[in-house]
Design a protein around this motif. Structure first.
Motif, mmCIF file in Angstrom:
data_model
loop_
_atom_site.group_PDB
_atom_site.id
_atom_site.type_symbol
_atom_site.label_atom_id
_atom_site.label_comp_id
_atom_site.label_asym_id
_atom_site.label_seq_id
_atom_site.Cartn_x
_atom_site.Cartn_y
_atom_site.Cartn_z
ATOM 1 N N VAL A 140 1.873 6.088 -13.267
ATOM 2 C CA VAL A 140 0.784 5.833 -12.332
ATOM 3 C C VAL A 140 0.260 4.403 -12.496
ATOM 4 O O VAL A 140 -0.043 3.723 -11.517
ATOM 5 C CB VAL A 140 -0.343 6.884 -12.503
ATOM 6 N N MET A 141 0.192 3.935 -13.747
ATOM 7 C CA MET A 141 -0.235 2.560 -13.986
ATOM 8 C C MET A 141 0.738 1.570 -13.342
ATOM 9 O O MET A 141 0.331 0.574 -12.745
ATOM 10 C CB MET A 141 -0.316 2.304 -15.495
ATOM 11 N N THR A 142 2.022 1.862 -13.428
ATOM 12 C CA THR A 142 3.032 1.000 -12.811
ATOM 13 C C THR A 142 2.892 1.000 -11.294
ATOM 14 O O THR A 142 2.999 -0.048 -10.658
ATOM 15 C CB THR A 142 4.452 1.461 -13.214
ATOM 16 N N PHE A 143 2.636 2.172 -10.698
ATOM 17 C CA PHE A 143 2.400 2.221 -9.249
ATOM 18 C C PHE A 143 1.244 1.299 -8.873
ATOM 19 O O PHE A 143 1.306 0.576 -7.898
ATOM 20 C CB PHE A 143 2.077 3.644 -8.783
ATOM 21 N N GLY A 144 0.177 1.358 -9.642
ATOM 22 C CA GLY A 144 -0.995 0.536 -9.336
ATOM 23 C C GLY A 144 -0.771 -0.946 -9.540
ATOM 24 O O GLY A 144 -1.345 -1.775 -8.846
ATOM 25 N N MET A 145 0.072 -1.291 -10.497
ATOM 26 C CA MET A 145 0.322 -2.707 -10.787
ATOM 27 C C MET A 145 1.406 -3.316 -9.902
ATOM 28 O O MET A 145 1.544 -4.532 -9.849
ATOM 29 C CB MET A 145 0.719 -2.872 -12.253
ATOM 30 N N TYR A 146 2.145 -2.464 -9.191
ATOM 31 C CA TYR A 146 3.235 -2.956 -8.362
ATOM 32 C C TYR A 146 2.706 -3.942 -7.325
ATOM 33 O O TYR A 146 1.797 -3.645 -6.567
ATOM 34 C CB TYR A 146 3.932 -1.787 -7.662
ATOM 35 N N SER A 176 0.818 -1.207 0.000
ATOM 36 C CA SER A 176 0.000 0.000 0.000
ATOM 37 C C SER A 176 0.855 1.263 0.000
ATOM 38 O O SER A 176 0.417 2.304 -0.478
ATOM 39 C CB SER A 176 -0.937 -0.009 1.210
ATOM 40 N N VAL A 177 2.068 1.179 0.505
ATOM 41 C CA VAL A 177 2.949 2.351 0.520
ATOM 42 C C VAL A 177 3.227 2.819 -0.909
ATOM 43 O O VAL A 177 3.192 4.012 -1.198
ATOM 44 C CB VAL A 177 4.265 2.026 1.262
ATOM 45 N N VAL A 178 3.471 1.877 -1.822
ATOM 46 C CA VAL A 178 3.748 2.241 -3.211
ATOM 47 C C VAL A 178 2.523 2.894 -3.836
ATOM 48 O O VAL A 178 2.618 3.931 -4.491
ATOM 49 C CB VAL A 178 4.187 0.997 -4.026
ATOM 50 N N GLY A 235 -5.968 4.322 0.399
ATOM 51 C CA GLY A 235 -4.977 3.250 0.308
ATOM 52 C C GLY A 235 -5.572 1.915 -0.093
ATOM 53 O O GLY A 235 -6.689 1.813 -0.580
ATOM 54 N N GLY A 236 -4.801 0.854 0.135
ATOM 55 C CA GLY A 236 -5.249 -0.512 -0.114
ATOM 56 C C GLY A 236 -5.568 -0.804 -1.566
ATOM 57 O O GLY A 236 -5.024 -0.208 -2.487
ATOM 58 N N THR A 237 -6.459 -1.745 -1.753
ATOM 59 C CA THR A 237 -6.849 -2.184 -3.087
ATOM 60 C C THR A 237 -7.473 -1.052 -3.887
ATOM 61 O O THR A 237 -7.285 -0.959 -5.092
ATOM 62 C CB THR A 237 -7.835 -3.359 -2.980
ATOM 63 N N PHE A 238 -8.203 -0.171 -3.213
ATOM 64 C CA PHE A 238 -8.825 0.960 -3.902
ATOM 65 C C PHE A 238 -7.766 1.820 -4.585
ATOM 66 O O PHE A 238 -7.918 2.204 -5.740
ATOM 67 C CB PHE A 238 -9.644 1.810 -2.928
ATOM 68 N N ALA A 239 -6.672 2.121 -3.881
ATOM 69 C CA ALA A 239 -5.614 2.954 -4.456
ATOM 70 C C ALA A 239 -4.957 2.261 -5.640
ATOM 71 O O ALA A 239 -4.658 2.897 -6.651
ATOM 72 C CB ALA A 239 -4.569 3.288 -3.391
ATOM 73 N N SER A 240 -4.745 0.969 -5.533
ATOM 74 C CA SER A 240 -4.143 0.215 -6.632
ATOM 75 C C SER A 240 -5.028 0.271 -7.871
ATOM 76 O O SER A 240 -4.564 0.581 -8.976
ATOM 77 C CB SER A 240 -3.930 -1.236 -6.198
ATOM 78 N N THR A 241 -6.309 -0.022 -7.700
ATOM 79 C CA THR A 241 -7.241 -0.018 -8.826
ATOM 80 C C THR A 241 -7.391 1.381 -9.406
ATOM 81 O O THR A 241 -7.426 1.567 -10.627
ATOM 82 C CB THR A 241 -8.610 -0.567 -8.378
ATOM 83 N N LEU A 242 -7.458 2.376 -8.540
ATOM 84 C CA LEU A 242 -7.562 3.766 -8.996
ATOM 85 C C LEU A 242 -6.334 4.157 -9.816
ATOM 86 O O LEU A 242 -6.458 4.774 -10.878
ATOM 87 C CB LEU A 242 -7.724 4.704 -7.802
#
Length: 175
Positions: free
Chosen positions: A127-133, A14-16, A77-84
């Motif tokens: 930003v896509m890479t941040f979310g896919m990390y 979630s930090v990423v 944060g969490g899954t929401f931030a990744s998907t966003l």
């Protein structure tokens, strides 16, 4: 694919998502606010250059809105931030392509120029890479929530050690 929404917000992945979304969002908000302070016309196709990028009132408003969305994702944060992050990244790349196609026409409603297109592609991929990390890879560790979800393993209760999956050798015998 159903994502594990119960993943704790303080998980190290979630930090990423949070830092990536937060920093990018703050930069977009700053760019948008600078454009709004100049009081640019809403759909001026010529635009004015701010921080090396051409902008008008509409692009400034969009920048503040998307930046606020990314900062909100960083807070949640969490899954929401990744998907966003993945969604916003795809939108940036698509925007770069669309605005590249309409750049020298009367339909250039966001006053895009080549630096804007390059910025849109770069920020979109970043930003896509941040979310896919930690979410999209063949070598995710076994404690990764996305790996666990893909392999049908439940999330262990808080405070319990995670069960280790069986390792299988290349010839198919358990080790």
């Amino acid at each position: 694919m159903k994502l594990d929404e119960r993943r704790p917000a303080e998980h190290r992945l979630s930090v990423v998502y949070r830092v990536g979304a937060g920093v990018t969002g703050l930069l977009l908000i700053a760019f948008g606010v600078l454009g709004l302070l100049i009081r640019l016309p809403l759909f001026d196709t010529e635009g004015q250059v701010i921080a090396g990028l051409s902008t008008n009132g509409a692009l400034s408003l969009i920048s503040v809105t998307v930046g606020s969305l990314l900062v909100g994702g960083a807070i949640i944060g969490g899954t929401f931030a990744s998907t966003l992050n993945i969604t916003v990244g795809i939108a940036f790349v698509a925007s770069g392509l669309v605005n590249l196609a309409v750049m020298e026409t009367d339909y250039n409603l966001l006053a895009f120029r080549i630096p804007n297109v390059i910025f849109s592609f770069a920020v979109g991929l970043m930003v896509m890479t941040f979310g896919m990390y930690g979410r999209v890879s063949g070598g995710l560790p076994h404690d990764n929530p996305f790996w666990r979800q893909r392999h049908g393993l439940p999330r262990p209760p808080d405070g319990e050690a995670e069960p280790q999956p069986r390792r299988v050798s290349t010839i198919g015998l358990s080790e």
